[in-house]
Scaffold this motif. Structure first.
Motif, PDB file in Angstrom:
ATOM      1  N   ILE A 109      -0.565   3.542   2.916  1.00  0.00           N
ATOM      2  CA  ILE A 109      -1.344   2.747   2.090  1.00  0.00           C
ATOM      3  C   ILE A 109      -0.942   2.423   0.606  1.00  0.00           C
ATOM      4  CG2 ILE A 109      -3.996   2.198   1.274  1.00  0.00           C
ATOM      5  CD1 ILE A 109      -3.529   2.519   4.511  1.00  0.00           C
ATOM      6  N   ASN A 110      -0.994   1.133   0.212  1.00  0.00           N
ATOM      7  CA  ASN A 110      -0.476   0.935  -1.169  1.00  0.00           C
ATOM      8  C   ASN A 110      -1.688   0.090  -1.942  1.00  0.00           C
ATOM      9  OD1 ASN A 110       1.987   2.482  -1.542  1.00  0.00           O
ATOM     10  ND2 ASN A 110       2.692   1.112   0.215  1.00  0.00           N
ATOM     11  N   VAL A 111      -1.719   0.558  -3.205  1.00  0.00           N
ATOM     12  CA  VAL A 111      -2.380  -0.709  -4.111  1.00  0.00           C
ATOM     13  C   VAL A 111      -1.456  -1.067  -5.178  1.00  0.00           C
ATOM     14  CG1 VAL A 111      -4.455  -0.666  -5.764  1.00  0.00           C
ATOM     15  CG2 VAL A 111      -4.428   1.168  -3.921  1.00  0.00           C
ATOM     16  N   SER A 112      -1.555  -2.439  -5.290  1.00  0.00           N
ATOM     17  CA  SER A 112      -0.737  -3.240  -6.222  1.00  0.00           C
ATOM     18  C   SER A 112      -1.638  -4.370  -6.836  1.00  0.00           C
ATOM     19  CB  SER A 112       0.703  -3.746  -5.332  1.00  0.00           C
ATOM     20  OG  SER A 112       0.270  -4.465  -4.520  1.00  0.00           O
ATOM     21  N   SER A 113      -0.912  -4.757  -7.955  1.00  0.00           N
ATOM     22  CA  SER A 113      -1.067  -5.883  -8.477  1.00  0.00           C
ATOM     23  C   SER A 113      -0.017  -6.731  -9.207  1.00  0.00           C
ATOM     24  CB  SER A 113      -2.279  -5.716  -9.892  1.00  0.00           C
ATOM     25  OG  SER A 113      -2.806  -6.916 -10.322  1.00  0.00           O
TER      26      SER A 113
ATOM     27  N   THR B 248      -0.754   7.919   5.398  1.00  0.00           N
ATOM     28  CA  THR B 248      -0.555   8.642   4.058  1.00  0.00           C
ATOM     29  C   THR B 248      -0.877   7.464   3.033  1.00  0.00           C
ATOM     30  OG1 THR B 248       1.884   7.900   3.859  1.00  0.00           O
ATOM     31  CG2 THR B 248       1.312   9.788   4.977  1.00  0.00           C
ATOM     32  N   ILE B 249      -1.089   8.113   1.780  1.00  0.00           N
ATOM     33  CA  ILE B 249      -1.290   7.087   0.502  1.00  0.00           C
ATOM     34  C   ILE B 249      -0.143   7.253  -0.395  1.00  0.00           C
ATOM     35  CG2 ILE B 249      -2.831   6.909  -1.542  1.00  0.00           C
ATOM     36  CD1 ILE B 249      -4.079   6.721   1.061  1.00  0.00           C
ATOM     37  N   GLY B 250       0.488   5.945  -0.526  1.00  0.00           N
ATOM     38  CA  GLY B 250       1.982   5.724  -1.276  1.00  0.00           C
ATOM     39  C   GLY B 250       1.353   5.583  -2.680  1.00  0.00           C
ATOM     40  N   ALA B 251       0.988   4.372  -3.172  1.00  0.00           N
ATOM     41  CA  ALA B 251       0.497   4.261  -4.418  1.00  0.00           C
ATOM     42  C   ALA B 251      -0.967   3.924  -4.286  1.00  0.00           C
ATOM     43  CB  ALA B 251       0.968   2.945  -4.946  1.00  0.00           C
ATOM     44  N   PRO B 252      -1.584   5.118  -4.938  1.00  0.00           N
ATOM     45  CA  PRO B 252      -3.221   5.101  -4.648  1.00  0.00           C
ATOM     46  C   PRO B 252      -3.924   3.934  -5.533  1.00  0.00           C
ATOM     47  CG  PRO B 252      -2.561   7.026  -6.019  1.00  0.00           C
ATOM     48  CD  PRO B 252      -1.382   6.422  -5.474  1.00  0.00           C
ATOM     49  N   GLY B 253      -3.409   3.428  -6.798  1.00  0.00           N
ATOM     50  CA  GLY B 253      -3.793   2.845  -7.669  1.00  0.00           C
ATOM     51  C   GLY B 253      -2.812   2.035  -8.625  1.00  0.00           C
TER      52      GLY B 253
END
Length: 336
Positions: A33-37, A178-183
């Motif tokens: 899981i990744n969070v991106s902008s 798994t959490i890759g980039a959480p925020g």
């Protein structure tokens, strides 16, 4: 909290612990899981989006995403949520809402409470369709924001301490993740077109109210759909059973009604004409009485006030007067 969100959060403690352990150990083969902008540098008044994506799915049995429930923390003093969606920008489709005949509709929402966004999604697709048709990597949630105040550092991130954090596979079991980039973090400069603070607060309140109303409607619609489906299934089964048990004449109500109407028109004392009444009360429903006429046949009539069930079995006389599609019984007299 809506009933739908509670349903997503109804996984057992065993499943939640397994998901957290998987994230902590980084198990091989787990989805990421990744969070991106698109940008980390903003100006006041600028609109921007944050994507929540999953990758590393294999397409194997039970290795697809069917649902998620997560809390997302953000700096409500520097930014406000203006919208959300579940469409993957790369494919142009919602990967939890794949084409499938007879599938249940996708359910999803994002509700703001203080500095937390409670977001969830639930697929109505079957496990086979999700496993075979879902992409191996896609965006499952997009949050849209507007920068409302200058800030050196503002963060939007998944709350990893949320005990209800959940990702489910196609069998509604916990998906190994798994959490890759959480925020993501942003710096917001003072240039651009600032939003006046009162207007920003009003817009935030209106947006939160709209999201809450939408969630309540979604929950009510889901509950009604479930109740309707159950009722229809029961009614269909009952209809099939009753139809099989009825005689041929009863299975053709239209023909039977037509024959009854024809007989009534031919008789001298048709039960559906107004006039003097001499009968026995056989049923009472509020202000409606069902009468068994002395000359034969039955008729429903209306009285001026609600009637007592104790009238059942009593003789009644009076005059019936046509009133629209019913008959009014005037000056009724009851006797044992």
């Amino acid at each position: 909290m809506s009933h739908t969100s509670k349903f997503l959060r109804a996984a057992t403690c065993r499943l939640l612990v397994a998901a957290l352990l998987s994230a902590a150990t980084g198990a091989a083969g787990a989805a990421v899981i990744n969070v991106s902008s698109a940008s980390s540098s903003l100006a006041v008044g600028q609109n921007f989006s944050v994507n929540f994506s999953i990758g590393g799915l294999s397409g194997a049995q039970n290795d697809s995403l069917s649902g998620f429930d997560l809390n997302i923390r953000f700096d409500q003093g520097a930014m406000q949520l203006t919208g959300f969606g579940f469409t993957d920008p790369a494919s142009g489709s919602n990967q939890l809402d794949l084409p499938e005949a007879g599938a249940f509709p996708f359910l999803g929402d994002a509700l703001v409470s203080g500095n937390v966004i409670d977001a969830f999604g639930l697929s109505g697709n079957s496990a086979a369709i999700l496993d075979a048709g879902q992409a191996d990597a896609f965006t499952f949630l997009v949050l849209n924001f507007t920068a409302v105040a200058a800030s050196q550092l503002s963060t939007i991130e998944i709350d990893l301490l949320d005990p209800s954090l959940l990702f489910t596979n196609s069998e509604a079991d916990t998906l190994d993740t798994t959490i890759g980039a959480p925020g993501v973090s942003f710096s917001i400069g003072g240039s651009g077109t600032p939003l006046p603070e009162p207007g920003a607060l009003a817009l935030f309140a209106a947006g939160a109210a709209a999201l809450a109303a939408a969630r309540r409607r979604l929950s009510a619609r889901t509950a009604r759909s479930a109740r309707t489906a159950t009722a229809l299934a029961g009614a269909a089964a009952m209809a099939l059973g009753l139809t099989a048990a009825l005689p041929a004449a009863a299975q053709a109500p239209a023909a039977a009604q037509a024959a009854t109407a024809s007989t009534a028109q031919a008789g001298d004392a048709a039960p559906e004409t107004a006039g003097a009444i001499d009968a026995v009360v056989v049923a009472v429903e509020g202000q409606r009485l069902q009468l068994r006429l002395t000359g034969g046949g039955t008729r429903w009539v209306t009285v001026d006030t609600p009637a007592s069930k104790s009238l059942v079995g009593k003789k009644v006389s009076g005059t019936s007067v046509a009133r629209g599609d019913t008959f009014l019984l005037t000056n009724p007299k009851f006797a044992d």
